[in-house]
Design a protein around this motif. Structure first.
Motif, short mmCIF file in Angstrom:
data_model
loop_
_atom_site.label_atom_id
_atom_site.label_comp_id
_atom_site.label_asym_id
_atom_site.label_seq_id
_atom_site.Cartn_x
_atom_site.Cartn_y
_atom_site.Cartn_z
N LEU A 100 9.40 -7.46 -20.87
CA LEU A 100 8.52 -7.24 -19.73
C LEU A 100 7.28 -6.45 -20.15
CD1 LEU A 100 7.97 -7.41 -16.69
CD2 LEU A 100 9.37 -5.37 -16.42
N SER A 101 6.13 -6.93 -19.72
CA SER A 101 4.87 -6.23 -19.92
C SER A 101 4.08 -6.35 -18.63
CB SER A 101 4.08 -6.86 -21.08
OG SER A 101 2.82 -6.21 -21.23
N ALA A 102 3.37 -5.29 -18.28
CA ALA A 102 2.57 -5.28 -17.05
C ALA A 102 1.37 -4.37 -17.25
CB ALA A 102 3.43 -4.80 -15.88
N VAL A 103 0.47 -4.40 -16.28
CA VAL A 103 -0.70 -3.51 -16.28
C VAL A 103 -0.56 -2.57 -15.09
CG1 VAL A 103 -3.22 -3.37 -16.09
CG2 VAL A 103 -2.16 -5.26 -17.35
N TYR A 104 -0.64 -1.27 -15.37
CA TYR A 104 -0.61 -0.26 -14.32
C TYR A 104 -2.04 0.21 -14.09
CZ TYR A 104 0.96 3.73 -11.58
OH TYR A 104 1.18 4.62 -10.55
N GLU A 105 -2.56 -0.05 -12.88
CA GLU A 105 -3.94 0.31 -12.55
C GLU A 105 -3.95 1.58 -11.71
OE1 GLU A 105 -7.65 -1.32 -9.85
OE2 GLU A 105 -6.08 -2.74 -10.41
N TYR A 106 -4.79 2.52 -12.12
CA TYR A 106 -4.94 3.79 -11.42
C TYR A 106 -6.05 3.73 -10.37
CZ TYR A 106 -2.25 5.74 -15.31
OH TYR A 106 -1.27 6.01 -16.23
N GLY A 107 -5.88 4.49 -9.30
CA GLY A 107 -6.97 4.74 -8.37
C GLY A 107 -7.13 3.80 -7.20
N CYS A 108 -6.36 2.73 -7.15
CA CYS A 108 -6.53 1.83 -6.01
C CYS A 108 -5.62 2.28 -4.86
CB CYS A 108 -6.27 0.39 -6.39
SG CYS A 108 -4.75 0.10 -7.28
N GLY A 109 -5.83 1.69 -3.70
CA GLY A 109 -5.06 2.08 -2.54
C GLY A 109 -5.54 1.33 -1.31
N TYR A 110 -5.38 1.94 -0.14
CA TYR A 110 -5.70 1.24 1.09
C TYR A 110 -6.08 2.21 2.21
CZ TYR A 110 -1.24 2.80 2.95
OH TYR A 110 -0.21 3.58 3.39
N LEU A 111 -6.68 1.65 3.25
CA LEU A 111 -6.89 2.34 4.52
C LEU A 111 -6.01 1.66 5.55
CD1 LEU A 111 -10.79 2.56 4.89
CD2 LEU A 111 -9.26 4.35 4.15
N ASP A 112 -5.53 2.40 6.53
CA ASP A 112 -4.80 1.78 7.63
C ASP A 112 -5.76 0.81 8.33
OD1 ASP A 112 -4.44 2.10 10.84
OD2 ASP A 112 -2.52 1.88 9.80
N PRO A 113 -5.41 -0.48 8.41
CA PRO A 113 -6.35 -1.46 8.95
C PRO A 113 -6.76 -1.22 10.40
CG PRO A 113 -4.30 -2.54 8.26
CD PRO A 113 -4.17 -1.09 7.95
N SER A 114 -5.83 -0.79 11.24
CA SER A 114 -6.18 -0.55 12.64
C SER A 114 -7.13 0.63 12.78
CB SER A 114 -4.92 -0.30 13.47
OG SER A 114 -4.12 -1.45 13.49
N ALA A 115 -6.84 1.71 12.06
CA ALA A 115 -7.72 2.87 12.09
C ALA A 115 -9.09 2.53 11.50
CB ALA A 115 -7.08 4.04 11.34
N CYS A 116 -9.10 1.74 10.45
CA CYS A 116 -10.35 1.32 9.81
C CYS A 116 -11.21 0.54 10.79
CB CYS A 116 -10.01 0.47 8.58
SG CYS A 116 -11.44 -0.21 7.74
N LEU A 117 -10.61 -0.44 11.49
CA LEU A 117 -11.37 -1.24 12.46
C LEU A 117 -11.87 -0.38 13.61
CD1 LEU A 117 -9.26 -4.51 12.54
CD2 LEU A 117 -11.56 -4.19 11.60
N SER A 118 -11.06 0.56 14.04
CA SER A 118 -11.48 1.47 15.10
C SER A 118 -12.68 2.30 14.65
CB SER A 118 -10.31 2.37 15.50
OG SER A 118 -10.70 3.25 16.52
#
Length: 127
Positions: A100-118
């Motif tokens: 198994l090999s993978a790429v671990y990316e730092y620093g990404c994430g998300y905003l709550d979509p409902s709060a973002c739209l509001s």
């Protein structure tokens, strides 16, 4: 991330998410950035993933190429057992899988979509 343009678009979005109140030109917002990082399990070998890591670095994105042991250390609740391959009678077929090999990316994430739209609605009404 397959095209340079989509990579820039994604990174512009993350920059806005990380500086959400500044992006909205306000001091208060309902949404806030939640950093999650990301694990890219593309089914590729370490050599391919090293190339992906170099491509990410070209855009200023920090990442590591990781193996099963490193993934288990970072994400101990994640099962790394391969998905079983079944025949037509639902019998498991043995698989010869590469390490198994993978790429671990730092620093990404998300905003709550409902709060973002509001927040965006509020900004439109304010502006």
């Amino acid at each position: 991330y397959s095209l340079d343009e989509t990579m820039r678009l994604a990174l512009d979005g993350i920059a806005a998410y990380k500086n959400w109140t500044s992006y909205l030109r306000t001091t208060e917002a309902k949404a806030s950035f939640h950093r999650t990082d990301a694990l890219w399990m593309l089914g590729a070998d370490a050599s391919f993933n090293a190339g992906m890591q170099q491509r990410l670095a070209k855009f200023g994105v920090e990442s590591d190429v990781v193996d099963a042991e490193q993934i288990a250390e970072r994400l101990p609740l994640l099962s790394l057992d391969p998905f079983p391959l079944l025949d037509d009678e639902c019998n498991e077929i043995p698989q010869e899988l590469p390490p198994l090999s993978a790429v671990y990316e730092y620093g990404c994430g998300y905003l709550d979509p409902s709060a973002c739209l509001s927040d965006l609605r509020d900004a439109c009404e304010r502006e």
